[in-house]
Design a protein around this motif. Structure first.
Motif, mmCIF file in Angstrom:
data_model
loop_
_atom_site.group_PDB
_atom_site.id
_atom_site.type_symbol
_atom_site.label_atom_id
_atom_site.label_comp_id
_atom_site.label_asym_id
_atom_site.label_seq_id
_atom_site.Cartn_x
_atom_site.Cartn_y
_atom_site.Cartn_z
ATOM 1 N N ARG A 124 1.463 55.582 11.341
ATOM 2 C CA ARG A 124 0.369 56.530 11.549
ATOM 3 C C ARG A 124 -0.445 56.722 10.275
ATOM 4 O O ARG A 124 -1.656 56.833 10.322
ATOM 5 C CB ARG A 124 0.916 57.877 12.015
ATOM 6 C CG ARG A 124 1.473 57.809 13.450
ATOM 7 C CD ARG A 124 2.165 59.089 13.827
ATOM 8 N NE ARG A 124 3.421 59.106 13.077
ATOM 9 C CZ ARG A 124 4.127 60.174 12.792
ATOM 10 N NH1 ARG A 124 3.725 61.357 13.175
ATOM 11 N NH2 ARG A 124 5.257 60.080 12.126
ATOM 12 N N ARG A 125 0.237 56.766 9.143
ATOM 13 C CA ARG A 125 -0.454 56.995 7.863
ATOM 14 C C ARG A 125 -0.959 55.706 7.243
ATOM 15 O O ARG A 125 -1.974 55.691 6.550
ATOM 16 C CB ARG A 125 0.486 57.692 6.884
ATOM 17 C CG ARG A 125 0.798 59.113 7.278
ATOM 18 C CD ARG A 125 1.685 59.809 6.282
ATOM 19 N NE ARG A 125 1.091 59.773 4.954
ATOM 20 C CZ ARG A 125 1.797 59.747 3.831
ATOM 21 N NH1 ARG A 125 3.100 59.758 3.867
ATOM 22 N NH2 ARG A 125 1.192 59.722 2.670
ATOM 23 N N HIS A 126 -0.213 54.631 7.433
ATOM 24 C CA HIS A 126 -0.533 53.364 6.770
ATOM 25 C C HIS A 126 -0.672 52.222 7.777
ATOM 26 O O HIS A 126 -0.284 51.092 7.497
ATOM 27 C CB HIS A 126 0.554 53.019 5.744
ATOM 28 C CG HIS A 126 0.772 54.083 4.728
ATOM 29 N ND1 HIS A 126 -0.137 54.368 3.742
ATOM 30 C CD2 HIS A 126 1.786 54.955 4.562
ATOM 31 C CE1 HIS A 126 0.308 55.360 2.999
ATOM 32 N NE2 HIS A 126 1.465 55.749 3.476
ATOM 33 N N GLY A 127 -1.259 52.541 8.917
ATOM 34 C CA GLY A 127 -1.390 51.549 9.983
ATOM 35 C C GLY A 127 -2.186 50.330 9.578
ATOM 36 O O GLY A 127 -1.832 49.208 9.936
ATOM 37 N N LEU A 175 -0.191 43.421 6.738
ATOM 38 C CA LEU A 175 1.022 42.714 6.338
ATOM 39 C C LEU A 175 1.670 42.001 7.523
ATOM 40 O O LEU A 175 2.191 40.894 7.371
ATOM 41 C CB LEU A 175 2.002 43.683 5.680
ATOM 42 C CG LEU A 175 1.541 44.267 4.343
ATOM 43 C CD1 LEU A 175 2.513 45.343 3.864
ATOM 44 C CD2 LEU A 175 1.368 43.191 3.288
ATOM 45 N N ALA A 176 1.629 42.606 8.688
ATOM 46 C CA ALA A 176 2.200 41.971 9.885
ATOM 47 C C ALA A 176 1.448 40.691 10.249
ATOM 48 O O ALA A 176 2.045 39.737 10.751
ATOM 49 C CB ALA A 176 2.187 42.954 11.051
ATOM 50 N N ALA A 177 0.149 40.663 9.980
ATOM 51 C CA ALA A 177 -0.670 39.497 10.303
ATOM 52 C C ALA A 177 -0.612 38.407 9.230
ATOM 53 O O ALA A 177 -1.068 37.293 9.461
ATOM 54 C CB ALA A 177 -2.125 39.924 10.513
ATOM 55 N N PRO A 231 10.564 46.683 5.519
ATOM 56 C CA PRO A 231 11.608 46.896 6.521
ATOM 57 C C PRO A 231 11.078 46.932 7.956
ATOM 58 O O PRO A 231 11.767 46.479 8.877
ATOM 59 C CB PRO A 231 12.205 48.256 6.130
ATOM 60 C CG PRO A 231 11.953 48.374 4.673
ATOM 61 C CD PRO A 231 10.610 47.702 4.469
ATOM 62 N N ASN A 232 9.869 47.436 8.149
ATOM 63 C CA ASN A 232 9.279 47.472 9.492
ATOM 64 C C ASN A 232 9.217 46.069 10.094
ATOM 65 O O ASN A 232 9.271 45.914 11.310
ATOM 66 C CB ASN A 232 7.840 48.007 9.460
ATOM 67 C CG ASN A 232 7.686 49.327 8.774
ATOM 68 O OD1 ASN A 232 8.000 49.442 7.596
ATOM 69 N ND2 ASN A 232 7.187 50.315 9.473
ATOM 70 N N LEU A 233 9.054 45.055 9.241
ATOM 71 C CA LEU A 233 8.899 43.677 9.694
ATOM 72 C C LEU A 233 10.158 42.843 9.490
ATOM 73 O O LEU A 233 10.277 41.755 10.049
ATOM 74 C CB LEU A 233 7.729 43.020 8.953
ATOM 75 C CG LEU A 233 6.385 43.759 9.037
ATOM 76 C CD1 LEU A 233 5.354 43.077 8.152
ATOM 77 C CD2 LEU A 233 5.910 43.875 10.475
ATOM 78 N N GLY A 234 11.072 43.327 8.648
ATOM 79 C CA GLY A 234 12.316 42.605 8.389
ATOM 80 C C GLY A 234 12.139 41.347 7.564
ATOM 81 O O GLY A 234 12.940 40.423 7.661
ATOM 82 N N ARG A 235 11.084 41.298 6.748
ATOM 83 C CA ARG A 235 10.848 40.098 5.946
ATOM 84 C C ARG A 235 10.027 40.448 4.700
ATOM 85 O O ARG A 235 9.447 41.521 4.599
ATOM 86 C CB ARG A 235 10.126 39.037 6.768
ATOM 87 C CG ARG A 235 8.746 39.465 7.251
ATOM 88 C CD ARG A 235 8.117 38.405 8.151
ATOM 89 N NE ARG A 235 6.791 38.762 8.555
ATOM 90 C CZ ARG A 235 6.443 39.148 9.763
ATOM 91 N NH1 ARG A 235 7.354 39.209 10.711
ATOM 92 N NH2 ARG A 235 5.200 39.455 10.053
ATOM 93 N N PHE A 236 10.003 39.503 3.775
ATOM 94 C CA PHE A 236 9.149 39.606 2.597
ATOM 95 C C PHE A 236 7.794 39.015 2.960
ATOM 96 O O PHE A 236 7.716 37.937 3.541
ATOM 97 C CB PHE A 236 9.742 38.822 1.423
ATOM 98 C CG PHE A 236 10.928 39.488 0.781
ATOM 99 C CD1 PHE A 236 10.772 40.271 -0.352
ATOM 100 C CD2 PHE A 236 12.208 39.311 1.296
ATOM 101 C CE1 PHE A 236 11.852 40.883 -0.956
ATOM 102 C CE2 PHE A 236 13.296 39.917 0.698
ATOM 103 C CZ PHE A 236 13.121 40.709 -0.432
#
Length: 100
Positions: free
Chosen positions: A76-79, A85-87, A30-35
């Protein structure tokens, strides 16, 4: 389309999509809005089988995506995982997974 909720000890953690043609597992973030291609979940799905994989249909998948109930990462916990995943360039939009 193969969708699953992925949990551990009865607690749902992810909404996962299996690309059966490529034998890859994508997790909705959800943070990225994609699979996003999630190699660790793929390892578990195809080899380890330590997590709980529950098949769900597209209607339930839509509800989970809209509610943002699974896959949200606390930066903060899973940065490190969130950054990884963002990359990840191998990702699918919600429309691609569920069909436009």
């Amino acid at each position: 389309m193969s969708l699953y909720t992925v949990g551990y000890l009865g607690q749902g953690q992810w909404l996962a999509y299996e690309d059966t043609q490529a034998a890859r597992i994508y997790a909705y973030v959800p943070n990225l809005g994609r699979f996003v291609l999630h190699r660790q979940l793929g390892q578990d799905f195809y080899w380890d089988n330590e997590l709980d994989w529950t098949p769900v249909d597209a209607a339930i998948g839509h509800v989970l995506v809209e509610a943002g109930q699974l896959g949200t990462l606390d930066g903060r916990r899973h940065g490190d995982l969130l950054n990884e995943l963002a990359a990840e360039p191998d990702c699918r939009t919600v429309d691609e997974v569920f069909g436009a």
